[in-house]
Write an enzyme that holds these catalytic residues in place. Structure first.
Site, mmCIF file in Angstrom:
data_model
loop_
_atom_site.group_PDB
_atom_site.id
_atom_site.type_symbol
_atom_site.label_atom_id
_atom_site.label_comp_id
_atom_site.label_asym_id
_atom_site.label_seq_id
_atom_site.Cartn_x
_atom_site.Cartn_y
_atom_site.Cartn_z
ATOM 1 N N CYS A 184 0.841 -1.204 0.000
ATOM 2 C CA CYS A 184 0.000 0.000 0.000
ATOM 3 C C CYS A 184 0.871 1.247 0.000
ATOM 4 O O CYS A 184 1.326 1.697 1.051
ATOM 5 C CB CYS A 184 -0.946 -0.008 1.199
ATOM 6 S SG CYS A 184 -2.061 1.419 1.207
ATOM 7 N N CYS B 95 -0.579 4.090 2.015
ATOM 8 C CA CYS B 95 -0.412 3.949 3.474
ATOM 9 C C CYS B 95 1.027 4.241 3.887
ATOM 10 O O CYS B 95 1.274 4.897 4.891
ATOM 11 C CB CYS B 95 -0.729 2.538 3.945
ATOM 12 S SG CYS B 95 -2.154 1.780 3.196
ATOM 13 N N ASP B 96 1.982 3.720 3.151
ATOM 14 C CA ASP B 96 3.369 3.700 3.630
ATOM 15 C C ASP B 96 4.340 4.593 2.857
ATOM 16 O O ASP B 96 5.431 4.876 3.343
ATOM 17 C CB ASP B 96 3.915 2.253 3.544
ATOM 18 C CG ASP B 96 3.125 1.299 4.424
ATOM 19 O OD1 ASP B 96 2.575 1.758 5.431
ATOM 20 O OD2 ASP B 96 3.047 0.103 4.100
#
Ligand code: NAP
Length: 341
Positions: free
Chosen positions: A162, A165-166
């Site tokens: 992701c 997300c990261d």
């Protein structure tokens, strides 16, 4: 393992942001929800969902310093348990948080929607009957399945599924990164990463992108982005953190190595809907179809769905939590309409 003789008002299957938020709302509505959180045995069925595989979550509102994904799910769980949420474990139903409880969590193995109340079978034999069910089983990111890929993903070693997300984490700033895949997600994530990275490779197994033309064209014009066509990742190198990937040309078979500091998989997601065994309407990619896109209702009355198992587009903790809230409110109103309070 004993089974419950009572008919549950609301059973929640799954324990990511959608499941725990649904539990919190249902508990505060005095519905005493019963949660089948899923087993703590594998990467696929990890309770807490995909966030348990994320290191720092920096995009969930309310955490200005960011928060570790596992810690965040622990807080969601404890907040739901502060009210009257009950959780199915291998030892029966837990009503309080205790040490080691996660390793005892039980999932739902199957559900019979052919008669009411619905019958749910637990993974380890705890069965129950339920007037309504909220399905929040999530979707798992697809992985290539390489040993080092999975090891470094689990240890926070620079491999992730992701980018949203990261990707913005300091560890990836001004570094060479790569995204695997050639669909809309890969193009979108690679483009997103160019904001932080010094260079982003897209590693695609064919010579043509699957992504929509407008998104693909935009990505191909981006000076920081380079597509490595006809390449498959055959190994991920690095002990504590990724240092390179080994590639194999899918046409010539030639092998090469590319040095980089982060690898993002964008090769699709698989919703956890198999256990429904065809009893709820799904779309072509096995996501649960909502009967009304603004609600959480499904093709079976009394069954509600929330989170990544219905969402192939956003897949964020905050959107899943919002859907969990909607599902609990929908279930509460539906139960009241049925005279079950
Ligand atoms: P997808 O469209 O299924 O694309 C997956 C990509 O991964 C494909 O390029 C595929 O290669 C590749 N792939 C699959 N398995 C692989 C493997 N084992 N090894 C190497 N490569 C592999 O998935 P997605 O990109 O996540 O998109 C899912 C849905 O969401 C799509 O309908 C998409 O349009 C939509 N979406 C839309 C947006 C947007 O509009 N903003 C953003 C994201 C997603 P092949 O091409 O060779 O099959």
């Amino acid at each position: 393992m004993s089974a419950s003789n009572n008919i549950e008002k609301v059973v929640i299957i799954g324990s990511g942001p959608a499941g725990w938020t649904a539990a919190l709302y249902a508990a505060r509505a005095n519905l005493s929800p019963l949660v089948y959180p899923g087993r703590a045995v594998s990467k696929d069925l990890v309770p807490g969902g995909q966030l348990m595989l994320t290191t720092d979550v920096e995009n969930y509102p309310g955490f200005p310093e960011g928060i570790n994904g596992q810690e965040m799910m622990d807080l969601f769980f404890k907040q739901a348990m502060r009210f009257d949420t009950r959780v199915v474990t291998n030892d029966g139903v837990a009503t309080e948080v205790s040490a080691g409880l996660y390793s005892q969590f039980q999932g739902a193995h199957s559900i019979d929607l052919s008669k009411r109340p619905f019958a749910i079978k637990g993974d380890d034999g705890y069965d129950c009957l339920a007037h309504s069910v909220i399905v929040s089983t999530g979707a798992k990111a697809n992985w290539l399945g390489l040993e080092n890929e999975l090891r470094l993903a689990q240890s926070g070693g620079g491999v992730s599924a992701c980018a949203v997300c990261d990707g913005a984490l300091p560890v990836f700033r001004d570094k060479v990164l790569a995204v695997v895949g050639g669909g809309d997600s890969a193009v979108e994530e690679a483009t997103y990463l160019t904001k932080f990275a010094s260079k982003v490779y897209m590693i695609h197994r064919r010579d043509k992108l699957r992504a929509s033309k407008i998104m693909a064209d935009r990505a191909l014009e981006n000076p920081k982005l380079e597509v490595l066509w006809n390449k498959g990742v055959v190994d991920v190198l690095g002990d504590e953190s990724i240092t390179a990937v080994k590639l194999k040309d899918t046409v010539t078979g030639e092998e090469s190595t590319v040095e980089l500091s982060g690898l993002f998989l964008a090769i699709g997601h698989t919703p956890a809907s198999d256990f429904l065994n065809g009893q709820l309407e799904l779309d072509a990619k096995k996501y649960i179809k909502l009967a009304d896109p603004y609600r959480s209702t499904t093709s079976v009355e009394g069954i509600f769905a929330a989170g990544d198992c219905v969402d192939s587009v956003y897949r964020q903790a905050v959107t899943a939590a919002g859907m969990g809230c909607k599902a609990a409110i929908d279930a509460e109103r539906w139960l009241a309409d049925q005279g079950i309070e």
